[in-house]
Motif scaffolding. Structure first.
Motif, PDB file in Angstrom:
ATOM      1  N   TYR A 192      58.951 -37.691  58.193  1.00 18.35           N
ATOM      2  CA  TYR A 192      58.924 -36.902  59.417  1.00 18.35           C
ATOM      3  C   TYR A 192      57.712 -37.295  60.253  1.00 18.35           C
ATOM      4  O   TYR A 192      56.665 -37.675  59.716  1.00 18.35           O
ATOM      5  N   ASP A 193      57.852 -37.176  61.588  1.00 19.06           N
ATOM      6  CA  ASP A 193      56.686 -37.304  62.452  1.00 19.06           C
ATOM      7  C   ASP A 193      55.796 -36.094  62.207  1.00 19.06           C
ATOM      8  O   ASP A 193      56.233 -34.948  62.365  1.00 19.06           O
ATOM      9  N   ILE A 194      54.565 -36.340  61.802  1.00 19.34           N
ATOM     10  CA  ILE A 194      53.678 -35.253  61.390  1.00 19.34           C
ATOM     11  C   ILE A 194      53.384 -34.300  62.537  1.00 19.34           C
ATOM     12  O   ILE A 194      53.470 -33.079  62.391  1.00 19.34           O
ATOM     13  N   VAL A 195      53.033 -34.843  63.693  1.00 18.09           N
ATOM     14  CA  VAL A 195      52.643 -34.010  64.832  1.00 18.09           C
ATOM     15  C   VAL A 195      53.848 -33.272  65.396  1.00 18.09           C
ATOM     16  O   VAL A 195      53.813 -32.050  65.606  1.00 18.09           O
ATOM     17  N   GLU A 196      54.948 -33.993  65.635  1.00 17.65           N
ATOM     18  CA  GLU A 196      56.124 -33.374  66.239  1.00 17.65           C
ATOM     19  C   GLU A 196      56.706 -32.274  65.366  1.00 17.65           C
ATOM     20  O   GLU A 196      57.274 -31.301  65.865  1.00 17.65           O
ATOM     21  N   ASN A 197      56.591 -32.419  64.056  1.00 18.98           N
ATOM     22  CA  ASN A 197      57.162 -31.433  63.137  1.00 18.98           C
ATOM     23  C   ASN A 197      56.150 -30.405  62.653  1.00 18.98           C
ATOM     24  O   ASN A 197      56.456 -29.609  61.759  1.00 18.98           O
ATOM     25  N   GLY A 198      54.965 -30.419  63.255  1.00 16.45           N
ATOM     26  CA  GLY A 198      53.979 -29.390  62.943  1.00 16.45           C
ATOM     27  C   GLY A 198      53.489 -29.390  61.514  1.00 16.45           C
ATOM     28  O   GLY A 198      53.155 -28.334  60.963  1.00 16.45           O
ATOM     29  N   LEU A 199      53.414 -30.575  60.886  1.00 17.72           N
ATOM     30  CA  LEU A 199      52.916 -30.663  59.516  1.00 17.72           C
ATOM     31  C   LEU A 199      51.395 -30.694  59.514  1.00 17.72           C
ATOM     32  O   LEU A 199      50.777 -31.366  60.341  1.00 17.72           O
ATOM     33  N   ASP A 200      50.803 -29.984  58.579  1.00 20.79           N
ATOM     34  CA  ASP A 200      49.343 -30.049  58.416  1.00 20.79           C
ATOM     35  C   ASP A 200      48.939 -31.294  57.650  1.00 20.79           C
ATOM     36  O   ASP A 200      47.866 -31.854  57.884  1.00 20.79           O
ATOM     37  N   LEU A 201      49.804 -31.716  56.731  1.00 16.49           N
ATOM     38  CA  LEU A 201      49.559 -32.952  55.994  1.00 16.49           C
ATOM     39  C   LEU A 201      50.854 -33.399  55.350  1.00 16.49           C
ATOM     40  O   LEU A 201      51.800 -32.617  55.224  1.00 16.49           O
ATOM     41  N   ALA A 202      50.906 -34.667  54.976  1.00 11.02           N
ATOM     42  CA  ALA A 202      52.083 -35.205  54.299  1.00 11.02           C
ATOM     43  C   ALA A 202      51.624 -36.258  53.304  1.00 11.02           C
ATOM     44  O   ALA A 202      50.615 -36.927  53.506  1.00 11.02           O
ATOM     45  N   VAL A 203      52.372 -36.389  52.216  1.00 10.49           N
ATOM     46  CA  VAL A 203      52.099 -37.425  51.229  1.00 10.49           C
ATOM     47  C   VAL A 203      53.109 -38.541  51.432  1.00 10.49           C
ATOM     48  O   VAL A 203      54.323 -38.305  51.438  1.00 10.49           O
ATOM     49  N   ARG A 204      52.611 -39.760  51.632  1.00 16.30           N
ATOM     50  CA  ARG A 204      53.462 -40.908  51.943  1.00 16.30           C
ATOM     51  C   ARG A 204      53.210 -42.027  50.932  1.00 16.30           C
ATOM     52  O   ARG A 204      52.093 -42.181  50.434  1.00 16.30           O
ATOM     53  N   THR A 205      54.226 -42.833  50.686  1.00 13.78           N
ATOM     54  CA  THR A 205      54.026 -44.040  49.891  1.00 13.78           C
ATOM     55  C   THR A 205      54.088 -45.243  50.820  1.00 13.78           C
ATOM     56  O   THR A 205      54.970 -46.086  50.725  1.00 13.78           O
TER      57      THR A 205
END
Length: 304
Positions: free
Chosen positions: A132-145
């Motif tokens: 997901y786009d972090i900013v557009e989806n209002g995420l505070d943080l995400a774990v990515r590989t």
């Protein structure tokens, strides 16, 4: 000059009715107090303080401005106290993005531990195997590989490196035999993750030797947990990151295949919007996650 300091100086002058006493209470020289007052009056275009050799008093404009300035300072101090308290007792909602496999295996234990320490924070997990786009989806943080983020407004903190492994159940290997070389995979049933980069091609390396193998699965899926179930049921050989199948390997439900050959490794990162000051709940959760990986020595385990 600093507008906040101008307000503080003016309010202290009004309360002390003296430039000298105002300076003493602020650990500031009389000339410094006078400069702040003069700059404030010049900026506002009105005289706030009536000064004489014997006494100091507020003008009518000064009286009105003093009442408002005192309220502003009071609100600001309350706000600062509230934020400072929030740093040690954070509140609010924290939106965390991660794959389903990572959420089940590694995120939920951190959430449980974090909630015990900070019960006033609500955790919302946004689970998806696509990024997901972090900013557009209002995420505070995400774990990515993945190693980098295309968006320069996103900050990355490294968690761990992990191998991608081939593995199968003991029952499958007993029935079909253990491959000895990457080319042997053409004679085996494969279970593939379709969201991986170049999911239908394996690029193996062993020392200086490199081998590329075109593959196709008897089962292809976009979720690691489905692939693990199929492999444990003896349907074929999977290719998954070590962080997903480590427990199955330790329990003997899966066995490594072609382990002396290395597939391209993955880097796990925490990605979050770049800010000068992160909310306390975000910063603390990131610290919890990094500490769990450090104590668990996950990178050492997953790169063996």
């Amino acid at each position: 000059m600093d507008k906040w300091t101008e307000l503080e100086v003016f309010v202290r002058i009004a309360e002390e009715a003296s430039l000298t006493r105002a300076g003493d209470s602020l650990s500031m020289s009389v000339s410094g107090v006078s400069r702040y007052l003069m700059h404030l009056e010049t900026r506002l275009g009105v005289r706030l303080v009536q000064r004489s050799t014997r006494q100091l008093s507020l003008t009518s404009e000064g009286e009105k401005f003093y009442t408002q300035a005192r309220e502003i300072i009071s609100h600001m101090l309350d706000a600062e106290a509230s934020v400072a308290a929030g740093a040690s007792n954070p509140t609010g909602r924290l939106r965390v993005g991660a794959s389903l496999s990572f959420s089940l295996l590694h995120l939920m234990p951190v959430v449980e531990q974090f909630r015990q320490s900070y019960p006033n924070v609500t955790i919302e997990i946004v689970s998806s195997n696509r990024y997901y786009d972090i900013v557009e989806n209002g995420l505070d943080l995400a774990v990515r590989t993945r190693r980098v983020e295309a968006d320069s407004s996103i900050t990355i903190r490294r968690l761990a490196e992990t191998r991608r492994l081939l593995a199968a159940s003991p029952a499958y290997l007993e029935r079909r035999g253990m491959p000895q070389h990457p080319q042997d995979l053409a004679d085996h049933d494969l279970i593939l993750y379709t969201l991986a980069d170049s999911w239908n091609q394996f690029s193996f390396r062993k020392g200086s030797e490199q081998v590329k193998v075109e593959v196709d699965g008897i089962i292809n899926a976009n979720d690691g947990q489905l692939i693990c179930v199929a492999a444990r049921d003896g349907l074929g050989i999977l290719a998954q990151p070590a962080y997903i199948i480590q427990k199955d390997l330790e329990a003997g439900r899966l066995v490594r295949v072609l382990d002396d050959w290395d597939l391209p490794r993955l880097t796990m990162n925490i990605a979050f919007p770049t800010k000068v000051l992160l909310p306390a709940r975000t910063r603390l959760f990131i610290d919890f996650l990094i500490e769990r990986f450090r104590v668990g020595e996950y990178e050492r385990i997953w790169t063996q």
